[in-house]
Design an enzyme around this catalytic site. Structure first.
Site, PDB file in Angstrom:
ATOM      1  N   GLU A  52      10.657  -4.495   4.461  1.00  0.00           N
ATOM      2  CA  GLU A  52      10.755  -5.898   4.022  1.00  0.00           C
ATOM      3  C   GLU A  52      10.437  -6.014   2.527  1.00  0.00           C
ATOM      4  O   GLU A  52      11.151  -6.672   1.765  1.00  0.00           O
ATOM      5  CB  GLU A  52       9.749  -6.778   4.788  1.00  0.00           C
ATOM      6  N   PHE A  75       4.320   1.332  -0.278  1.00  0.00           N
ATOM      7  CA  PHE A  75       5.549   1.123  -1.058  1.00  0.00           C
ATOM      8  C   PHE A  75       6.786   1.627  -0.304  1.00  0.00           C
ATOM      9  O   PHE A  75       7.801   1.978  -0.905  1.00  0.00           O
ATOM     10  CB  PHE A  75       5.466   1.761  -2.456  1.00  0.00           C
ATOM     11  N   LYS A  82       0.839  -1.201   0.000  1.00  0.00           N
ATOM     12  CA  LYS A  82       0.000   0.000   0.000  1.00  0.00           C
ATOM     13  C   LYS A  82       0.879   1.257   0.000  1.00  0.00           C
ATOM     14  O   LYS A  82       0.720   2.146  -0.813  1.00  0.00           O
ATOM     15  CB  LYS A  82      -0.912  -0.035   1.232  1.00  0.00           C
ATOM     16  N   GLN A  99      -4.561 -11.075  11.857  1.00  0.00           N
ATOM     17  CA  GLN A  99      -4.294  -9.665  11.542  1.00  0.00           C
ATOM     18  C   GLN A  99      -5.588  -8.864  11.588  1.00  0.00           C
ATOM     19  O   GLN A  99      -5.636  -7.780  12.173  1.00  0.00           O
ATOM     20  CB  GLN A  99      -3.636  -9.496  10.158  1.00  0.00           C
TER      21      GLN A  99
HETATM   22  O1  LIG Z   1       1.109  -2.711   2.239  1.00  0.00           O
HETATM   23  P1  LIG Z   1       2.193  -2.090   3.034  1.00  0.00           P
HETATM   24  O2  LIG Z   1       2.123  -0.587   3.025  1.00  0.00           O
HETATM   25  O3  LIG Z   1       3.536  -2.583   2.607  1.00  0.00           O
HETATM   26  O4  LIG Z   1       1.973  -2.513   4.530  1.00  0.00           O
HETATM   27  C1  LIG Z   1       2.053  -3.829   4.953  1.00  0.00           C
HETATM   28  C2  LIG Z   1       1.645  -3.971   6.404  1.00  0.00           C
HETATM   29  O5  LIG Z   1       2.548  -3.242   7.171  1.00  0.00           O
HETATM   30  C3  LIG Z   1       2.240  -2.776   8.408  1.00  0.00           C
HETATM   31  O6  LIG Z   1       3.232  -2.648   9.291  1.00  0.00           O
HETATM   32  C4  LIG Z   1       0.849  -2.667   8.878  1.00  0.00           C
HETATM   33  O7  LIG Z   1       0.741  -2.891  10.245  1.00  0.00           O
HETATM   34  C5  LIG Z   1      -0.074  -3.579   8.136  1.00  0.00           C
HETATM   35  O8  LIG Z   1      -1.402  -3.165   8.371  1.00  0.00           O
HETATM   36  C6  LIG Z   1       0.214  -3.563   6.671  1.00  0.00           C
HETATM   37  O9  LIG Z   1      -0.679  -4.437   6.023  1.00  0.00           O
END
Ligand SMILES: O=P(O)(O)OC[C@H]1O[C@H](O)[C@H](O)[C@@H](O)[C@@H]1O
Length: 551
Positions: free
Chosen positions: A222, A218, A216, A359
């Site tokens: 990780e 980016f 979401k 989650q």
């Molecule tokens: O999709 P992203 O922005 O990479 O986030 C991936 C994940 O990271 C986090 O630390 C949040 O706690 C999650 O809610 C999220 O789904």
């Protein structure tokens, strides 16, 4: 903000506390069934899934409730402002007020194309445009029209993402494997542990592999690190940056970071910040699922969730299935002192479902601050755990049957198996366990029965089961895409109901931040080869790692 701060200030909460005093002394589930032949009819509900005509039977009758309990719980929901909060969510209001965002995953599965707006602007066309792009792209990849840089058909998909950008896609593609294209190999890489990406790459050919970088924001360390490792691996063979366009796509809200990474804007599947990570499998984040099961099935998955959304939105609270589920959870947590919620699917394809729900539930309701900023005066989100049965029966179910803890449990079974092997014998055995477990947890085994079986006197207490353990049984016709969509939406709205009663914001996740920041600081120390200022344990551990981990 609702007209109260603490849930236990509500009139119905006090009434429930009084009711609990009498009920908890009186309720023996097996006796309640003996006394009331209508108990099952009273406390079970059937969800009719308009998406595919299937049904899901929710049997709440083996729970600690009477008609009075249900009435009081419904009153609690009303007093907590559940209908308003729910309507606000469906109206695109910014109910995630700590982040100033709408909570609008329901708009991603708006298969009836109902008017849905945020800030007075319709979101329907944007959602449909992304779905159209997903349809076109998935059809091209599946048919072989989309080719790798050497002209070969794609046969391996690697989804790189973590948290909500991983758990939903993995769980759904596993649960709907019978609908999957078995010529496509799927890998999900989430962990920063190099083993995860290394194993996926060992199994992949750069000429025929498609990477979906799912994030979401980016900016998740990780995911960005794993994606860069994949890119380096890919370019080692492809040599030319222009080949990236055929092998890397991004699923994200962050266009500038996506282009910085080297992915062309036209290979980006966007979504909006009103989609929370743990609710994002319905968005572009679900592209791996769409590629695997095909667009028609993916659309059915959305339609099934939409049918449950309509049920949640329009059904009176007393008949409202996810509302009942959520209220029961509050009832057990706050009045019976339950700490946990067990979900055990009798379905091998659903083996990642509990992990997904962890989650959803624990990131949503693992909060202790009310919507007006006070520490709660009661307990909130339960610890959710689970494993598929019957495996779970042979490991931790001992504690359910004879331990000291109260563990409210959901059992899920699909009546029709996707694999009716041996003349459906396996399915009948699976189902017999589904029925036997909830019955045994309720009935227990009295000492008189153990004695009558001839057990030696000293073993009688060990072989006695107290019983009276509550369960909810969920019986699905068949685990179709629409049924799975509805089931996930059931748990989403159950979680919503809990959070509303507890008066917490179920939609932020600040708790995840601290660990991330500290890790960045310590990474600098590991790069420098020297521990910084820490407590005695942390510095010694870092030094021990540095001494032992040299390459
Ligand atoms: O999709 P992203 O922005 O990479 O986030 C991936 C994940 O990271 C986090 O630390 C949040 O706690 C999650 O809610 C999220 O789904």
């Amino acid at each position: 903000m609702p007209g109260f701060s603490q849930a236990n200030e509500l009139k119905s909460w006090t009434e429930l506390a009084t009711h609990h005093k009498t009920l908890s002394k009186d309720i023996v589930l097996k006796e309640y069934f003996a006394k009331d032949p209508q108990r099952f009819e009273k406390f079970s509900r059937v969800f009719k899934n308009e998406a595919d005509g299937g049904e899901i039977l929710f049997d709440f009758s083996k729970n600690f409730l009477t008609e009075e309990t249900l009435d009081l719980l419904v009153k609690l929901a009303e007093e907590s402002g559940l209908e308003k909060l729910r309507n606000d969510m469906f109206a695109g209001e910014k109910i995630n007020f700590t982040e100033g965002r709408a909570v609008y995953h329901v708009a991603l599965r708006n298969t009836s194309n109902t008017k849905m707006e945020v800030d007075g602007k319709s979101v329907v066309d944007d959602v449909n445009a992304v779905l159209e792009h997903m349809k076109e792209f998935s059809e091209q990849v599946r048919s072989g029209e989309w080719k790798g840089y050497t002209g070969k058909k794609i046969n391996t998909i690697v989804n790189i993402g973590i948290g909500g950008s991983d758990l939903g896609p993995v769980m759904v593609s596993e649960a709907l494997k019978p609908y999957g294209d078995r010529n496509l190999k799927l890998h999900f890489v989430s962990n920063i542990d190099g083993t995860h990406i290394a194993e996926a790459l060992k199994d992949s050919d750069p000429e025929t592999t498609l990477f979906l970088v799912a994030s979401k924001t980016f900016t998740t360390a990780e995911t960005v690190t794993n994606a860069n490792t994949a890119k380096t691996w890919f370019l080692k063979t492809a040599k030319d940056d222009s080949a990236i366009a055929k092998h890397f796509v991004a699923l994200s809200t962050n266009e500038s970071e996506v282009t910085k990474f080297g992915i062309d804007k036209k290979n980006m599947f966007p979504f909006s910040d009103w989609v929370g990570g743990r609710y994002s499998v319905w968005s572009a984040i679900g592209l791996s699922v769409c590629l695997y099961i095909g667009y028609e099935n993916f659309y059915q998955f959305l339609a099934g969730a939409h049918a449950m959304d309509q049920h949640f939105l329009k059904t009176p609270l007393k008949e409202n299935i996810p509302v009942i589920g959520g209220l029961l959870s509050v009832w057990y947590s706050d009045f019976f002192g339950a700490q946990t919620h067990l979900v055990a699917p009798f379905d091998q394809y659903m083996h990642r479902f509990p992990a997904y729900l962890q989650q959803l539930s624990m990131e949503s309701n693992g909060k202790a601050i009310t919507r007006d900023g006070k520490y709660v005066n009661y307990t909130t989100g339960p610890i959710l755990f689970g494993e598929p049965a019957t495996n779970a029966q042979h490991s931790f179910f001992q504690l359910l049957h004879q331990g000291t803890k109260l563990i409210p449990t959901d059992f899920i079974l699909a009546a029709k198996s996707h694999n009716p092997v041996e003349g459906n014998k396996h399915q009948r055995m699976l189902a017999s366990n589904f029925f036997a477990q909830s019955e045994a947890l309720m009935l227990g085994k009295p000492d008189s029965e153990v004695k009558a079986e001839g057990a030696p006197e000293e073993l009688i207490p060990h072989k006695t089961f107290l019983g009276n353990r509550p369960t909810t049984s969920i019986l699905v016709d068949k685990m179709t895409p629409a049924a799975l969509g509805a089931l996930i939406a059931y748990y989403e709205h159950l979680t919503f109901t809990e959070g509303c009663v507890w008066n917490i914001n179920s939609f932020d996740q600040w708790g995840v931040e601290l660990g991330k920041k500290l890790a960045v600081k310590i990474l600098g120390e590991l790069d420098d080869g020297k521990a910084g200022e820490h407590d005695g344990s942390t510095s010694s551990l870092i030094e021990a790692f540095l001494a032992r981990g040299k390459l």
